[in-house]
Design an enzyme around this catalytic site. Structure first.
Site, PDB file in Angstrom:
ATOM      1  N   ASN A   9     -37.525  16.508  47.998  1.00 30.57           N
ATOM      2  CA  ASN A   9     -37.204  15.977  46.677  1.00 30.57           C
ATOM      3  C   ASN A   9     -38.152  16.646  45.691  1.00 30.57           C
ATOM      4  O   ASN A   9     -39.330  16.296  45.623  1.00 30.57           O
ATOM      5  CB  ASN A   9     -37.393  14.447  46.697  1.00 30.57           C
ATOM      6  CG  ASN A   9     -37.241  13.829  45.319  1.00 30.57           C
ATOM      7  OD1 ASN A   9     -36.791  14.479  44.388  1.00 30.57           O
ATOM      8  ND2 ASN A   9     -37.633  12.559  45.201  1.00 30.57           N
ATOM      9  N   LYS A  11     -38.217  16.551  42.560  1.00 31.81           N
ATOM     10  CA  LYS A  11     -38.471  15.771  41.338  1.00 31.81           C
ATOM     11  C   LYS A  11     -38.360  16.679  40.098  1.00 31.81           C
ATOM     12  O   LYS A  11     -37.529  17.577  40.092  1.00 31.81           O
ATOM     13  CB  LYS A  11     -39.813  15.046  41.433  1.00 31.81           C
ATOM     14  CG  LYS A  11     -39.910  14.231  42.729  1.00 31.81           C
ATOM     15  CD  LYS A  11     -41.055  13.282  42.786  1.00 31.81           C
ATOM     16  CE  LYS A  11     -41.028  12.552  44.121  1.00 31.81           C
ATOM     17  NZ  LYS A  11     -42.059  11.529  44.247  1.00 31.81           N
ATOM     18  N   HIS A  96     -34.024   5.998  43.984  1.00 31.25           N
ATOM     19  CA  HIS A  96     -35.417   6.377  44.243  1.00 31.25           C
ATOM     20  C   HIS A  96     -36.341   5.407  43.495  1.00 31.25           C
ATOM     21  O   HIS A  96     -36.002   4.946  42.406  1.00 31.25           O
ATOM     22  CB  HIS A  96     -35.663   7.819  43.775  1.00 31.25           C
ATOM     23  CG  HIS A  96     -37.005   8.324  44.192  1.00 31.25           C
ATOM     24  ND1 HIS A  96     -38.141   8.037  43.479  1.00 31.25           N
ATOM     25  CD2 HIS A  96     -37.405   9.044  45.268  1.00 31.25           C
ATOM     26  CE1 HIS A  96     -39.176   8.580  44.104  1.00 31.25           C
ATOM     27  NE2 HIS A  96     -38.757   9.194  45.192  1.00 31.25           N
ATOM     28  N   GLU A  98     -38.830   5.844  41.720  1.00 31.21           N
ATOM     29  CA  GLU A  98     -39.148   6.232  40.339  1.00 31.21           C
ATOM     30  C   GLU A  98     -37.999   5.851  39.396  1.00 31.21           C
ATOM     31  O   GLU A  98     -38.228   5.500  38.244  1.00 31.21           O
ATOM     32  CB  GLU A  98     -39.464   7.738  40.281  1.00 31.21           C
ATOM     33  CG  GLU A  98     -40.859   8.014  40.836  1.00 31.21           C
ATOM     34  CD  GLU A  98     -41.025   9.336  41.565  1.00 31.21           C
ATOM     35  OE1 GLU A  98     -40.219  10.261  41.367  1.00 31.21           O
ATOM     36  OE2 GLU A  98     -41.980   9.438  42.371  1.00 31.21           O
ATOM     37  N   GLU A 168     -39.048   4.204  51.714  1.00 32.58           N
ATOM     38  CA  GLU A 168     -40.213   4.782  51.052  1.00 32.58           C
ATOM     39  C   GLU A 168     -41.067   3.672  50.455  1.00 32.58           C
ATOM     40  O   GLU A 168     -40.753   3.168  49.367  1.00 32.58           O
ATOM     41  CB  GLU A 168     -39.768   5.719  49.922  1.00 32.58           C
ATOM     42  CG  GLU A 168     -38.918   6.884  50.380  1.00 32.58           C
ATOM     43  CD  GLU A 168     -38.929   8.002  49.347  1.00 32.58           C
ATOM     44  OE1 GLU A 168     -39.458   9.071  49.665  1.00 32.58           O
ATOM     45  OE2 GLU A 168     -38.445   7.795  48.232  1.00 32.58           O
ATOM     46  N   GLY A 174     -46.597   9.636  46.474  1.00 30.53           N
ATOM     47  CA  GLY A 174     -47.447  10.438  45.590  1.00 30.53           C
ATOM     48  C   GLY A 174     -48.895   9.968  45.547  1.00 30.53           C
ATOM     49  O   GLY A 174     -49.659  10.381  44.687  1.00 30.53           O
ATOM     50  N   SER A 214     -45.802  10.451  50.729  1.00 21.95           N
ATOM     51  CA  SER A 214     -46.960  11.266  51.086  1.00 21.95           C
ATOM     52  C   SER A 214     -46.878  11.929  52.461  1.00 21.95           C
ATOM     53  O   SER A 214     -47.897  12.123  53.121  1.00 21.95           O
ATOM     54  CB  SER A 214     -48.252  10.441  50.979  1.00 21.95           C
ATOM     55  OG  SER A 214     -48.479  10.064  49.629  1.00 21.95           O
TER      56      SER A 214
HETATM   57  P1  PGA Z   1     -44.309  12.214  47.953  1.00 23.49           P
HETATM   58  O1  PGA Z   1     -42.872  11.757  47.370  1.00 23.49           O
HETATM   59  O2  PGA Z   1     -44.006  12.916  49.261  1.00 23.49           O
HETATM   60  O3  PGA Z   1     -44.867  13.134  46.929  1.00 23.49           O
HETATM   61  O4  PGA Z   1     -45.103  10.967  48.159  1.00 23.49           O
HETATM   62  C1  PGA Z   1     -41.878  11.251  48.211  1.00 23.49           C
HETATM   63  C2  PGA Z   1     -40.705  10.801  47.401  1.00 23.49           C
HETATM   64  O5  PGA Z   1     -40.913  10.260  46.297  1.00 23.49           O
HETATM   65  O6  PGA Z   1     -39.547  10.942  47.817  1.00 23.49           O
END
Ligand code: PGA
Length: 252
Positions: A9, A11, A96, A98, A168, A174, A214
């Site tokens: 992803n 982003k 997601h 976010e 997640e 993140g 992460s």
């Molecule tokens: P990250 O993001 O691996 O940077 O923690 C994962 C995600 O948001 O899908």
């Protein structure tokens, strides 16, 4: 037998010109991936076409990071399923954290997108996950159950073969705080049991449940050894060719 799905992803990273070069590099480094691993990358909308062309003929599938729940029309700033399909998108990440946190997307709204994506022949990757305070107050399972029940409302049993669930934990996204394989497995098992309750055991056994938050080349092997973890949704580490390649080639 379930396959693994490793997805990147991206982003809001990578301009189309950068994305094209990076995707081409991945087609080469990932070409010998195991046949039981599906690899997908989800660039930003503006790079979908360039990346779609760069990965043509490779093992990599194209994904999008969001989608509107209407056919077409007056929805300024939105992207339709047909637009995604036209550039070769197969998977679409929906719900997601976010989108849930920053853009206040509700389970009901996400469900509309899930149903519309299925109708259009796109494969939704439905993201679910609890906040840190929800985990600390013992609400993880009830939060996840609500996200599943409401997010998958009116989904036909037969359509579940086209849906991927991405668990997640929001506190792990993140932050560098990856869930331990044991904690992740316990929650994945709960997610699978919940799918059995909503649908049936066969659906639960056949659904790919990814872990996200992460994930790096250092943590992937331990996670993938767990019986109910069927891949990873990778953010930060998917932006570096060497780490994403190593994640795709995880060792069980
Ligand atoms: P990250 O993001 O691996 O940077 O923690 C994962 C995600 O948001 O899908």
């Amino acid at each position: 037998m379930r396959k693994y799905l490793i997805a990147g992803n991206w982003k809001m990273n990578m301009k189309p010109s950068e994305a094209k070069v990076f995707a081409k590099q991945l087609t080469d480094s990932i070409k010998d991936v195991s046949s039981d691993v599906i690899v997908m990358i989800a660039p930003p909308f503006t790079a979908l076409q360039a990346v779609g062309e760069a990965i043509k003929g490779s093992v990599i599938k194209l994904g999008a990071q969001n989608m509107n729940d209407n056919e077409k029309g007056a929805f300024t700033g939105e992207i339709s399923a047909d637009m995604l399909l036209d550039v070769g998108v197969e998977y679409v990440i929906l719900g997601h954290s976010e989108r849930r946190q920053i853009y206040k997307e509700s389970n009901e709204f996400i469900n509309k997108k899930v149903l519309f994506a299925l109708k259009k022949g796109l494969k939704p990757v439905l993201c679910i996950g609890e906040l840190l305070e929800e985990r600390e107050s013992g609400k993880t399972n009830s939060v996840l159950k609500t996200q599943l029940v409401e997010g998958l409302k009116n989904v036909a049993k037969d359509d579940m073969k086209n849906i991927v669930i991405a668990y997640e934990p929001v506190w792990a996204i993140g932050t560098g705080k990856v869930a331990t394989p044991e904690v992740a497995e316990e929650t994945h098992k709960f997610v699978r049991d919940t799918l059995a309750e909503i649908f049936d055991k066969t659906v639960a056994e056949n659904t790919i449940i990814q872990y996200g938050g992460s994930v790096t080349d250092a943590s992937v092997d331990g996670l993938m050894k767990q019986p109910d973890i069927d891949g990873a949704l990778v953010g930060g580490a998917s932006l570096k060719a060497d780490s994403f390649t190593r994640i795709v080639k995880f060792v069980r």
